[in-house]
Design an enzyme around this catalytic site. Structure first.
Site, mmCIF file in Angstrom:
data_model
loop_
_atom_site.group_PDB
_atom_site.id
_atom_site.type_symbol
_atom_site.label_atom_id
_atom_site.label_comp_id
_atom_site.label_asym_id
_atom_site.label_seq_id
_atom_site.Cartn_x
_atom_site.Cartn_y
_atom_site.Cartn_z
ATOM 1 N N GLN A 193 -4.821 -1.464 9.477
ATOM 2 C CA GLN A 193 -4.728 -2.794 8.881
ATOM 3 C C GLN A 193 -5.356 -3.837 9.808
ATOM 4 O OE1 GLN A 193 -3.655 -3.319 5.809
ATOM 5 N NE2 GLN A 193 -3.785 -5.543 5.855
ATOM 6 N N LYS A 251 0.833 -1.209 0.000
ATOM 7 C CA LYS A 251 0.000 0.000 0.000
ATOM 8 C C LYS A 251 0.864 1.255 0.000
ATOM 9 C CE LYS A 251 -3.815 -2.468 2.131
ATOM 10 N NZ LYS A 251 -4.604 -2.814 3.308
ATOM 11 N N ASP A 278 -10.965 2.794 3.466
ATOM 12 C CA ASP A 278 -11.285 1.365 3.360
ATOM 13 C C ASP A 278 -12.787 1.157 3.117
ATOM 14 O OD1 ASP A 278 -9.298 -0.625 3.537
ATOM 15 O OD2 ASP A 278 -9.073 -0.346 5.710
HETATM 16 N N1 GUN Z 1 -6.567 -6.782 5.903
HETATM 17 C C1 GUN Z 1 -6.700 -7.493 4.760
HETATM 18 N N2 GUN Z 1 -7.244 -6.735 3.795
HETATM 19 C C2 GUN Z 1 -7.469 -5.512 4.333
HETATM 20 C C3 GUN Z 1 -7.994 -4.295 3.828
HETATM 21 O O1 GUN Z 1 -8.405 -4.171 2.674
HETATM 22 N N3 GUN Z 1 -8.036 -3.255 4.708
HETATM 23 C C4 GUN Z 1 -7.608 -3.358 5.977
HETATM 24 N N4 GUN Z 1 -7.717 -2.294 6.757
HETATM 25 N N5 GUN Z 1 -7.114 -4.484 6.476
HETATM 26 C C5 GUN Z 1 -7.033 -5.546 5.660
#
Ligand code: GUN
Length: 283
Positions: free
Chosen positions: A97, A53, A120
């Site tokens: 996350q 990311k 998100d």
């Molecule tokens: N853990 C796995 N995929 C994601 C996601 O798209 N966003 C977040 N915040 N955590 C994750």
């Protein structure tokens, strides 16, 4: 018949180029779009995801800051940090996350993020905005799936779309987005009695269960569009989706591969949401 592939890598590349262009325009107005990513603990998969990311953001001109905290960080300290980021006008997107350590209440943490910065799309306000058609952030995976459908020029009006899986972050928002495009939507899940009877009627199938071979060739109507959200490992340890790709591609009209399908699109849509958050803040 052999299905055409919907190339997530190629589409994501185009979307990242668009994000870069819009980011440049915003920077020219003195606004640096910025994403704050919070990682608590040392889960190896989460470390990889958050690194991706950050790199994706940097490559498209967005500023991403990764804050890492030990697994024993208190929930109240995390909530305080989120509140500080909410109040910081230089930060446009906040992403915590998941999964979080067990002593934390993930819902409480997500609900502390300002909906204006919820890139998100996990906040209840974002979910409510999606259901009611109000402006808000859409979760990145279903958003990416909709972009893939758009890319093949399918008119969803009146089409039967079957979503397999009912998670808050994929299945439910996916169904809502398809409904917004006037599809007739069926959500199937672990208690569905006859999944095959449902999928055989579908013009579009979205498989989002997290289990291999949930959708096999005998379950697909000839010519249907199949979107595979799954990310699993086969017996040889190779990445595979929820769909029996080799079988289904003999029947379907379009199918997304794994890897190289929904995964890169999910990553791209986080950039889109972050940029959108910055553009909204600058308005
Ligand atoms: N853990 C796995 N995929 C994601 C996601 O798209 N966003 C977040 N915040 N955590 C994750």
């Amino acid at each position: 018949m052999t299905a055409q592939l919907i190339d997530g890598n190629a589409l994501a590349r185009r979307i990242r180029a668009e994000v870069s262009g819009r980011t440049q325009a915003l920077k020219a107005r003195g606004v640096q779009p910025a994403l704050s990513i919070i990682l608590v603990g040392d889960d190896p998969a989460s470390q990889v995801y958050t690194r991706h990311k950050v790199n994706d953001s940097t490559e498209t001109g967005l500023k991403a800051t990764l804050e890492t905290y030990p697994a024993d960080l208190s929930e109240s300290a995390l909530l305080d940090r989120i509140r500080a980021l909410n109040a910081d006008p230089q930060v446009h997107g906040i992403l915590v996350q998941l999964p979080l350590p067990k002593h934390m209440d993930a819902s409480k943490v997500i609900e502390t993020i300002s909906p204006a910065k919820d890139v998100d799309g996990f906040h209840v306000a974002s979910a409510g905005a999606l259901v009611t058609g109000q402006p808000g952030f859409w979760p990145c995976t279903p958003y990416g799936c909709m972009k893939m459908l758009e890319s093949i020029g399918i008119d969803l009006r009146g089409k039967h779309a079957v979503v397999i899986g009912r998670s808050n972050i994929v299945g439910k928002p996916m169904a809502q987005l398809l409904l917004q495009k006037n599809a007739t939507v069926t959500i199937c899940h672990s208690a569905t009695r006859d999944l095959k009877a449902m999928t055989l009627q579908a013009d579009v199938v979205v498989a989002a269960v997290g289990k291999r071979n949930v959708l096999t060739a005998d379950m697909v109507k000839p010519g249907a569009v199949v979107i595979d959200v799954g990310m699993n490992r086969n017996d040889e340890g190779k990445l595979c989706g929820d769909v029996d790709f080799e079988g289904v591609r003999q029947v379907a009209g379009w199918v997304t591969p794994v890897p190289g399908g929904v995964g890169p699109m999910t990553r791209a849509m986080l950039l889109v949401n972050t940029l959108e958050a910055a553009e909204r803040a600058a308005r």
